[in-house]
Structures are given as structure tokens and as C-alpha cells.
Design a protein around this motif. Sequence first.
Motif, mmCIF file in Angstrom:
data_model
loop_
_atom_site.group_PDB
_atom_site.id
_atom_site.type_symbol
_atom_site.label_atom_id
_atom_site.label_comp_id
_atom_site.label_asym_id
_atom_site.label_seq_id
_atom_site.Cartn_x
_atom_site.Cartn_y
_atom_site.Cartn_z
ATOM 1 N N UNK A 1 0.829 -1.209 0.000
ATOM 2 C CA UNK A 1 0.000 0.000 0.000
ATOM 3 C C UNK A 1 0.863 1.259 0.000
ATOM 4 N N UNK A 2 1.951 1.253 0.758
ATOM 5 C CA UNK A 2 2.799 2.443 0.847
ATOM 6 C C UNK A 2 3.401 2.783 -0.509
ATOM 7 N N UNK A 3 3.959 1.785 -1.191
ATOM 8 C CA UNK A 3 4.561 2.023 -2.513
ATOM 9 C C UNK A 3 3.509 2.464 -3.521
ATOM 10 N N UNK A 4 2.329 1.884 -3.443
ATOM 11 C CA UNK A 4 1.263 2.258 -4.370
ATOM 12 C C UNK A 4 0.840 3.702 -4.162
ATOM 13 N N UNK A 5 0.653 4.094 -2.922
ATOM 14 C CA UNK A 5 0.240 5.469 -2.646
ATOM 15 C C UNK A 5 1.318 6.471 -3.056
ATOM 16 N N UNK A 6 2.580 6.091 -2.902
ATOM 17 C CA UNK A 6 3.662 7.005 -3.278
ATOM 18 C C UNK A 6 3.660 7.316 -4.762
ATOM 19 N N UNK A 7 3.183 6.399 -5.572
ATOM 20 C CA UNK A 7 3.091 6.656 -7.014
ATOM 21 C C UNK A 7 2.177 7.841 -7.291
ATOM 22 N N UNK A 8 1.154 8.015 -6.470
ATOM 23 C CA UNK A 8 0.189 9.087 -6.698
ATOM 24 C C UNK A 8 0.544 10.367 -5.939
ATOM 25 N N UNK A 9 1.338 10.255 -4.873
ATOM 26 C CA UNK A 9 1.686 11.449 -4.106
ATOM 27 C C UNK A 9 3.001 12.084 -4.561
ATOM 28 N N UNK A 10 3.921 11.300 -5.099
ATOM 29 C CA UNK A 10 5.229 11.828 -5.475
ATOM 30 C C UNK A 10 5.166 12.886 -6.584
ATOM 31 N N UNK A 11 4.406 12.688 -7.671
ATOM 32 C CA UNK A 11 4.398 13.714 -8.714
ATOM 33 C C UNK A 11 3.999 15.090 -8.192
ATOM 34 N N UNK A 12 2.909 15.145 -7.419
ATOM 35 C CA UNK A 12 2.485 16.427 -6.859
ATOM 36 C C UNK A 12 3.574 16.999 -5.956
ATOM 37 N N UNK A 13 4.166 16.162 -5.111
ATOM 38 C CA UNK A 13 5.195 16.634 -4.185
ATOM 39 C C UNK A 13 6.401 17.190 -4.938
ATOM 40 N N UNK A 14 6.823 16.511 -5.991
ATOM 41 C CA UNK A 14 7.977 16.976 -6.766
ATOM 42 C C UNK A 14 7.667 18.292 -7.458
ATOM 43 N N UNK A 15 6.477 18.396 -8.047
ATOM 44 C CA UNK A 15 6.089 19.629 -8.738
ATOM 45 C C UNK A 15 6.055 20.804 -7.766
ATOM 46 N N UNK A 16 5.417 20.624 -6.617
ATOM 47 C CA UNK A 16 5.283 21.712 -5.655
ATOM 48 C C UNK A 16 6.627 22.118 -5.064
ATOM 49 N N UNK A 17 7.451 21.144 -4.687
ATOM 50 C CA UNK A 17 8.729 21.484 -4.061
ATOM 51 C C UNK A 17 9.718 22.063 -5.067
ATOM 52 N N UNK A 18 9.648 21.623 -6.315
ATOM 53 C CA UNK A 18 10.496 22.233 -7.349
ATOM 54 C C UNK A 18 10.134 23.700 -7.514
ATOM 55 N N UNK A 19 8.842 23.982 -7.573
ATOM 56 C CA UNK A 19 8.419 25.377 -7.660
ATOM 57 C C UNK A 19 8.848 26.183 -6.453
ATOM 58 N N UNK A 20 8.800 25.563 -5.268
ATOM 59 C CA UNK A 20 9.205 26.282 -4.053
ATOM 60 C C UNK A 20 10.709 26.530 -4.045
ATOM 61 N N UNK A 21 11.504 25.531 -4.406
ATOM 62 C CA UNK A 21 12.954 25.717 -4.457
ATOM 63 C C UNK A 21 13.342 26.776 -5.488
ATOM 64 N N UNK A 22 12.572 26.880 -6.574
ATOM 65 C CA UNK A 22 12.869 27.885 -7.596
ATOM 66 C C UNK A 22 12.717 29.304 -7.070
ATOM 67 N N UNK A 23 11.917 29.481 -6.013
ATOM 68 C CA UNK A 23 11.744 30.820 -5.442
ATOM 69 C C UNK A 23 12.890 31.207 -4.510
#
Length: 287
Positions: A152-174
Amino acid sequence: MTQSTLVTTSTHQRGGMKKAGVLVGLVLGALFAGFPVIWMALSSFKSNREIFESPPRIITDSFSLDSYITILTDPVKVRFFVNSYVIGLAVTVLTLVVAIFAAYAFSRYEFPFKRVLNVVVISVQAVPPITLLIPYFGLMVTLGLYNTYPGLILTYMVFTLPYAIIMLTGYFNTLPRELDEAVKVDGAGPITALWRILVPLSVPGLVSVGLYTFMIAWNEFLFALTLTRTQDMRTVPIGIQLLMGQHSYEWNEMMAMSVLGCIPILVLFLFFQRYFIGGMTAGAVKI
């Protein structure tokens, strides 16, 4: 009364009417959104018979905590909450760790196929989860991860990681690159710059991503139902569904379990609301 005074008075009146209209709209919207939650909470203190009384009563004379006591004293139902906490916290921590490194790489480095990987990350976020249900079921069975926490953990990470990467990349860019360069001048490496400088400055973004991730893992129903078999691996959403019997529904227990299931998310949001809103705004930029 002069014409300018009349115009000013009329303008103030229109402004007051607009504010009153906005206030009325917000109140009606809050009532519309909050009424089901209030009704759910009140129903959890009633018996099944009282829930379906006609006309319905908001407040009952026989206020009772029996449904909560039944749930909290049942080891099977308590296990549902334990599973949800374990899976939700594990998914949140692992997603944040992986997303921090990935977002740092996307934000600070140029490497081959960077744009292609960006497109892949965004595309994964756009895929409807239900289309992946059967493939993941077969994959977990093949890997021996069916009906396990890691599955379950690995499966859920597939759906949470893209959003997390997009948001944190945008935050680091600031965050200015001069911070990284200043650390390198002092002889430290990129990992030191990341964990000692960028991560502490990115707390609002991390809190926002963490709350979102935990909510996804806590509330997910479809994969939790498909990828688990025994009750000792079920989560809270599945536990609520199991209260629907073949011939009768335990509505008061369903309402009580729903209230208990809402509490973690509500508490987290109340404590970290300021960070959550700030992180959502700061991270919502192009990567």
C-alpha cells in the motif's frame, strides 16, 4: 447637500451592499458545506432509530456515546485506525524525502532529458488512478506485496510523489541560488546546502506537501480495498464500509467512525493552516 457629497454617499452605500452580499454568500456557502458534517457529528450520538425519525430532530434527548465506546473498545476497529496512521505517516515521510532530492535536482541542476522527466512527472499526476488498479493488483501479487504495508505504501507514493515533486520544485525555484553558492564558498557540498539551508527555508512548502500527502493516504479507499484481504490490514475508509451489513446498516457507528476519521486531518490543518496556504501559493509556479 452638494452633488459630490451625494456621489460619495451613494458610493459608500454600494460598497456596503457589496460587502453585505459577499458576507451573506460566504455564510450560505459555509452552511451548505458544513451542514453535512454537523449532521454526521450529531447523528453519531443517536441510536439508529432516532437517526431516521420523521421529522428529524437535530438534538436528541437520549444523547449517548455508545457508538464511540463500541468502536474504541473493538480491537478490530481500532486496528483500522492503527493501519491508517502507519500507512499515512510512512507515505508522508518517504514521499517528502524522495521529493526533496528530486525537486532539488530539478531546481538546481541541468541534466539530459530534464524536460522529458518533467513531462513524465506531470503525466503521471494526470493519469486517473482507477486505470492502474488491475495492473497494480497483478504487480503486488507477483512481488509478494499483496495485503502488506509496503504494498500500500509504494502504491500510494506513485500518486503522491508527482504532486510533491512539482510543488517542491516550484518552491525551491523561489529561493535564490546565491544561498547555495554561499555554502559552497564555505567548503560545504550540495547535500549540506540542501539540508541546512534550503530545507529549513522551505518549511511552508514541506508542510503543504506533507498535509496533502497524508490526506491522500488517509482517505484512499479503492486501492486499500483491492490490495488488502484480511481485516488486520484494512484502513479506516474500508472499516466504515464494512459497517454496512447485508440486512442492516450501523448508521450511528458509521457516523462515529467517520467523525474519528476526520479528527487527524482537521487537527493537522488547524495547526498548520498558515504554512499550508503559504506553501500552496509559493509552490504554484512553473517548474
